[in-house]
Design a protein around this motif. Structure first.
Motif, mmCIF file in Angstrom:
data_model
loop_
_atom_site.group_PDB
_atom_site.id
_atom_site.type_symbol
_atom_site.label_atom_id
_atom_site.label_comp_id
_atom_site.label_asym_id
_atom_site.label_seq_id
_atom_site.Cartn_x
_atom_site.Cartn_y
_atom_site.Cartn_z
ATOM 1 N N THR A 43 80.461 28.870 9.550
ATOM 2 C CA THR A 43 81.344 28.239 8.574
ATOM 3 C C THR A 43 82.773 28.742 8.755
ATOM 4 N N PRO A 44 83.748 28.142 8.063
ATOM 5 C CA PRO A 44 85.122 28.634 8.148
ATOM 6 C C PRO A 44 85.296 30.060 7.639
ATOM 7 N N GLU A 45 84.333 30.570 6.881
ATOM 8 C CA GLU A 45 84.450 31.930 6.350
ATOM 9 C C GLU A 45 83.415 32.876 6.923
ATOM 10 N N GLY A 46 82.769 32.503 8.028
ATOM 11 C CA GLY A 46 81.806 33.386 8.659
ATOM 12 C C GLY A 46 80.441 32.749 8.796
ATOM 13 N N ALA A 47 79.506 33.497 9.354
ATOM 14 C CA ALA A 47 78.165 32.997 9.648
ATOM 15 C C ALA A 47 77.142 33.609 8.691
ATOM 16 N N TYR A 48 76.039 32.893 8.498
ATOM 17 C CA TYR A 48 74.946 33.415 7.692
ATOM 18 C C TYR A 48 73.635 32.805 8.162
ATOM 19 N N MET A 49 72.530 33.371 7.655
ATOM 20 C CA MET A 49 71.201 32.855 7.950
ATOM 21 C C MET A 49 70.670 32.128 6.722
#
Length: 565
Positions: free
Chosen positions: A176-182
């Motif tokens: 995402t524009p603010e970082g990655a996640y699971m």
């Protein structure tokens, strides 16, 4: 790598593109909730799947890679079956209000009209055979519903970068524009289009045929004094051996499709001056060389391809991620909409403990069979529109030349429009002997027709997201009382609709009832007093009995849910 979707509104002469804000989900703040369903892709198929799940009380997360709806008209025609599905989803009004209805078209060869096509339309049918509306609006209308629905978490600007699964859950890496996640979910749905990343991640290959011919789609803004119909021109002077399609769309937009010469590249076809010349030649051909403005253009090729299976563990494929279909016959989005209608209730029933382990597999079985039939049928249209070899071209041109003076070849010009599929071989159907006893009416596997009723409503107005038992008679017909008791004992959500004989008093114990004036519906269904139809949540008949028994109803519900009562 941070995902940075384009936040500049797409250019358009008629459509005001809205840029949706990215909102950081709980996962970026350390949340680890496991969701019921993750849907990858916010096109028509993905959004309708989410809306269908919500009707069954199931929460979903929809991941949209972009932050605005798609560019260009793309899937621009909704057939009657799609409008009926939108009707049952409760979202049809903006489509009917914006879309342009039509029911036929004309084909020309060397400047002469050689064929006039009329699609079937009966008095009392609510929706026209076809409705033109650009994909921008389709996605806008559906995403607006999704944004308002508390059971749908629509996440714009979210790109899936990885996928893994086990016997308990699916796990998706999201950038995402603010970082990655699971993102964790019990099940996932791949609705990420013809270039599906999830299909690539699983290493899946489609079967079928990709055709060599290329076509340009050009959306132009122009005020043409022509009706809403499909116009097809074979072998025009400016595009010898090829063809041109012309369609009217809302907002004074006209869509022009034309086949390219075999040796021309997409880059050459979209060169501005050449594209301008061809559009102006088309306008002269239709008899109205008026001022126009280009809105959008692209190049596509025709394919008739499908995955051999649509369910892989905890991941189900829908729409263009599952199959690629030729544009002729408006099959792409309309087939995907039927996919979503089939999948949503089955996935919801599995999650709610109402369906057995084979219910999701039945989605794959039914839809793969449907798409294989569509590929075979669409191939006939595609080979006529874009002959794959010199031999096919010779036969096509010979057939066209006969149309100038003979009638026997004209039906070859019919474009075999998308139609609702009949799941006649489905393992969810019951009692073939009881089905065969009928002399008319929708057989098991067929969709229920949206007949206009005597009170001015239509049949689908009375069929919600549950199973429905449609009964005919006066409510006191012999055996009806026992059948009604059996329906009330079912653990499967089941609503009972009585189509009451004209002149009989209202009955008790039914969820809804409508007087069947003149036995109009009973005659269409081949029904006698005491007849009953069992209808699935997606509107397809799965059993019918001239004289039903309570035990038969109980067994049919279990079979239709791939469960054991």
């Amino acid at each position: 790598m941070v995902h940075c979707p384009d936040t500049s509104p797409r250019p358009s002469t008629f459509y005001d593109y809205r840029v949706h804000p990215f909102r950081a989900p709980d996962e970026l703040r350390g949340g680890a909730e496991r969701h019921s369903v993750a849907i990858v892709g916010a096109g028509p198929t993905g959004l309708l799947t989410a809306i269908g799940l919500a009707q069954h009380g199931v929460h979903s997360v929809v991941l949209a890679q972009d932050v605005q709806v798609s560019h260009g008209s793309r899937a621009a025609v909704l057939v009657r079956r799609s409008m009926e599905i939108l009707q049952r989803r409760g979202v049809v009004d903006p489509f009917a209000g914006k879309g342009l209805p039509w029911s036929g078209g004309r084909s020309f060869y060397r400047g002469q009209e050689v064929y006039r096509m009329t699609m079937p339309h009966e008095e009392g049918q609510r929706h026209p055979p076809a409705t033109n509306v650009q994909q921008q609006y389709i996605e806008e209308f559906l995403s607006d519903v999704a944004e308002r629905e508390p059971l749908i978490d629509l996440r714009w600007g979210s790109r899936v970068t990885s996928f893994e699964q086990d016997g308990e859950e699916a796990r998706l890496g999201v950038d995402t524009p603010e970082g990655a996640y699971m993102l964790r979910a019990s099940y996932a749905v791949a609705a990420d289009g013809g270039r599906s990343d999830l299909r690539r991640m699983l290493g899946l290959r489609m079967e079928g045929r990709a055709y060599s011919g290329r076509f340009v789609i050009a959306d132009i803004r122009i005020d043409l004094p022509l009706p809403t119909e499909r116009l097809c021109y074979f072998d025009p002077d400016w595009n010898p051996g090829n063809n041109v399609l012309v369609h009217r769309m809302p907002d004074s937009l006209w869509r022009i499709d034309f086949r390219l010469p075999d040796d021309e590249t997409p880059e050459q076809a979209l060169e501005p001056e050449l594209l301008r010349q061809r559009i102006e030649l088309t306008l002269r051909m239709v008899g109205h060389p008026l001022p126009w403005t280009l809105d959008w253009a692209t190049v596509y090729s025709a394919s008739a391809l499908t995955l051999p299976r649509y369910v892989h563990g905890r991941l189900a494929f829908v729409g263009d991620a599952a199959h690629l279909l030729p544009i002729f016959g408006v099959r792409g989005a309309n087939t995907g909409i039927q996919d979503s209608d089939n999948l949503a209730w089955k996935l919801a029933y599995v999650l709610r403990g109402l369906g057995g382990p084979g219910l999701l597999e039945s989605y794959s079985d039914e839809r793969v069979e449907a798409v294989r039939e569509i590929c075979e049928e669409a191939g006939k249209s595609t080979r006529f529109m874009t002959p794959p070899s010199r031999g096919y071209r010779l036969m096509r041109d010979a057939a066209l030349s006969f149309t100038l003076s003979e009638a026997f070849t004209k039906d070859l010009l019919h474009w075999r429009t998308a139609r609702p599929h009949d799941y006649r071989t489905s393992l969810l159907n019951s009692d073939p002997a009881a089905d065969a006893a009928f002399t008319s009416g929708p057989r098991f596997g067929a969709p229920v027709p949206d007949i206009r009723l005597a009170d001015g409503s239509h049949l689908l107005d009375h069929l919600g997201p549950d199973f429905h038992l449609i009964c005919f008679g006066d409510g006191d017909t012999q055996g009806m009382g026992d059948l009604l008791k059996a329906a009330r004992r079912s653990r499967i959500p089941l609503r009972v609709l009585l189509l009451r004989r004209e002149g009989t008093p209202p009955a008790t114990g039914y969820d809804a009832q409508v007087e069947d004036t003149g036995s109009n519906v009973a005659d269409r269904f081949g029904a006698l007093p005491g007849t009953a139809y069992l209808v699935r949540p997606d509107g397809h008949v799965c059993a019918r009995w001239l004289r039903p028994e309570p035990a038969a109803l109980k067994q049919a519900l279990a079979v239709a849910c791939a469960a054991q009562e």
